[in-house]
Design a protein around this motif. Structure first.
Motif, PDB file in Angstrom:
ATOM      1  N   HIS A  41      24.765 -10.085 -31.445  1.00 48.40           N
ATOM      2  CA  HIS A  41      23.556  -9.299 -31.224  1.00 48.40           C
ATOM      3  C   HIS A  41      22.852  -9.721 -29.938  1.00 48.40           C
ATOM      4  O   HIS A  41      23.134 -10.779 -29.371  1.00 48.40           O
ATOM      5  CB  HIS A  41      22.604  -9.449 -32.409  1.00 48.40           C
ATOM      6  CG  HIS A  41      22.457 -10.873 -32.871  1.00 48.40           C
ATOM      7  ND1 HIS A  41      23.075 -11.346 -34.000  1.00 48.40           N
ATOM      8  CD2 HIS A  41      21.807 -11.913 -32.328  1.00 48.40           C
ATOM      9  CE1 HIS A  41      22.797 -12.633 -34.145  1.00 48.40           C
ATOM     10  NE2 HIS A  41      22.029 -13.006 -33.140  1.00 48.40           N
ATOM     11  N   SER A 107      17.925  -8.730 -32.218  1.00 43.21           N
ATOM     12  CA  SER A 107      18.258  -7.424 -32.786  1.00 43.21           C
ATOM     13  C   SER A 107      18.082  -7.432 -34.303  1.00 43.21           C
ATOM     14  O   SER A 107      18.321  -8.444 -34.973  1.00 43.21           O
ATOM     15  CB  SER A 107      19.699  -7.048 -32.444  1.00 43.21           C
ATOM     16  OG  SER A 107      19.870  -6.922 -31.050  1.00 43.21           O
ATOM     17  N   GLU A 109      19.821  -6.288 -36.627  1.00 45.04           N
ATOM     18  CA  GLU A 109      21.023  -6.588 -37.404  1.00 45.04           C
ATOM     19  C   GLU A 109      21.133  -8.063 -37.757  1.00 45.04           C
ATOM     20  O   GLU A 109      21.696  -8.420 -38.792  1.00 45.04           O
ATOM     21  CB  GLU A 109      22.278  -6.150 -36.630  1.00 45.04           C
ATOM     22  CG  GLU A 109      22.478  -4.655 -36.545  1.00 45.04           C
ATOM     23  CD  GLU A 109      21.538  -3.983 -35.552  1.00 45.04           C
ATOM     24  OE1 GLU A 109      21.353  -2.757 -35.644  1.00 45.04           O
ATOM     25  OE2 GLU A 109      20.982  -4.695 -34.674  1.00 45.04           O
ATOM     26  N   GLU A 182      27.164  -7.011 -29.108  1.00 50.83           N
ATOM     27  CA  GLU A 182      26.203  -5.946 -28.829  1.00 50.83           C
ATOM     28  C   GLU A 182      25.823  -5.967 -27.359  1.00 50.83           C
ATOM     29  O   GLU A 182      25.567  -7.023 -26.789  1.00 50.83           O
ATOM     30  CB  GLU A 182      24.944  -6.101 -29.689  1.00 50.83           C
ATOM     31  CG  GLU A 182      23.948  -4.956 -29.484  1.00 50.83           C
ATOM     32  CD  GLU A 182      22.676  -5.101 -30.292  1.00 50.83           C
ATOM     33  OE1 GLU A 182      21.862  -4.156 -30.283  1.00 50.83           O
ATOM     34  OE2 GLU A 182      22.477  -6.162 -30.913  1.00 50.83           O
TER      35      GLU A 182
END
Length: 365
Positions: A41, A107, A109, A182
């Motif tokens: 991320h 992030s 996530e 990411e």
């Protein structure tokens, strides 16, 4: 016209992203965002000079989200990113009623990963398995290559990222170089061998090697508008034999041992250093066939890193291929050949101030 890329909005959204957004971009002094092929991320921090007591008034804490809008005056384009604030650090009082502090963010996530566990058996293509796992924690676009490998993995109540890590290490029978990361475009799941064979979509060059200060560069419109100009470059390490032996870059063997039947097994990476042992495990119920090969290629990428500094362009992302031209003081062919050529963007450090945006690119090949 200001030919630069800036953070246009820096909005704090209280109450887990459901409250009113407060734009504190005028208080923003510095913002750092990191993206890497080795990070699941995006993450970063921002330095704030606060004259309005936002910490207590909003308040700013780990229940808040952060929306960042980046605007480029060069091509009139914008990029919007959303993060979850994870904490506030280094709070200090300045003169008057000012406070300075850092806002840490990541992030969403990364937060959702800790709230989800998966108990399931998977079989099939690694790409299909990862798409199903990620659907539990994200609604972002997922950029995945097609692959027809035969992967198998059992998830005993595991967090999604841990399960993907395990899949990459042991799941596939014939693919050992999948990575999940990411970037500014979304979530990506690809093979390293595929990335290294992508087409060149960026060109960056050391166009002027004279000693010019950063202030002089930003005051020169020719430099400000040229995001393809390398302003600095360096290599963290050229060669470290001991580290290469430790990580299996030069070759290795992986040993496993089945405690039920007492049988050891040896998996070799076929080259001159195959007797270099990098791993020993007490169970061989997982697939260790590709373990050494995976560590070899991933650590080789890191060991070959070249760092270059350029003016920021958020269209450049990790996973892209670029052509790099380092001229050298005398433009000698033997000097440029080792530092110039086709490179994969392995990581990017994005650094914003109120008047500037630069990137440090970690390149490999």
């Amino acid at each position: 016209m200001n030919n630069s890329t800036i953070i246009k909005n820096f909005c704090i959204v209280p109450e887990n992203g459901q409250g009113k957004a407060w734009d504190i971009v005028q208080s923003l002094q510095y913002c750092f965002i990191n993206e890497s092929l080795f990070n699941f991320h995006l993450l970063g921090f921002a330095t704030i000079i606060d004259t309005n007591n936002w910490l207590e008034k909003l308040p700013i804490n780990s229940n808040c989200w952060l929306n960042i809008k980046i605007h480029s005056n060069i091509n009139n384009s914008e990029m919007e990113l959303t993060f979850h604030i994870t904490g506030i650090s280094d709070i200090q009082r300045l003169q008057g009623n000012k406070k300075q502090y850092n806002i840490q963010f990541v992030s969403e996530e990364a937060i959702q990963n800790f709230n989800v566990r998966i108990s399931k058996g998977y079989a099939g293509a690694s790409t299909s398995i990862v798409r199903d796992i990620l659907s539990k924690i994200t609604q972002k676009s997922i950029l995945i290559s097609k692959a027809n490998d035969d992967a198998k993995i059992l998830s005993p109540n595991m967090h999604p990222y841990k399960l993907i890590d395990m899949l990459n290490l042991y799941g596939s029978k014939n693919c050992y170089d999948f990575i999940l990361w990411e970037n500014f475009r979304g979530l990506n799941y690809h093979r390293v061998t595929e990335l290294l064979n992508r087409k060149i979509i960026h060109n960056i060059a050391e166009k002027d090697i004279q000693a010019i200060t950063e202030k002089e560069i930003y005051n020169n419109p020719d430099y400000i508008s040229d995001t393809n100009n390398i302003t600095n470059y360096y290599q963290p390490e050229n060669e470290d034999l001991i580290q290469q032996l430790k990580t299996g870059v030069l070759g290795s063997s992986t040993y496993t041992y089945n405690s039920l039947n007492g049988m050891p097994y040896k998996y070799e990476v076929n080259n001159s250093k195959k007797n270099n042992i990098i791993y020993h495990f007490n169970e061989d119920t997982l697939n260790y066939k590709n373990y050494g090969s995976r560590h070899k290629i991933l650590n080789q990428m890191i060991d070959n890193e070249l760092l270059v500094v350029t003016f920021g362009d958020f269209e450049r992302c990790t996973g892209d291929m670029c052509y790099v031209e380092i001229n050298g003081a005398a433009k000698q062919a033997e000097y440029t050949s080792s530092l110039s050529g086709n490179f994969l963007i392995m990581r990017i450090e994005h650094e914003f101030t109120p008047i500037s945006y630069k990137q440090t690119l970690g390149l490999t090949r």
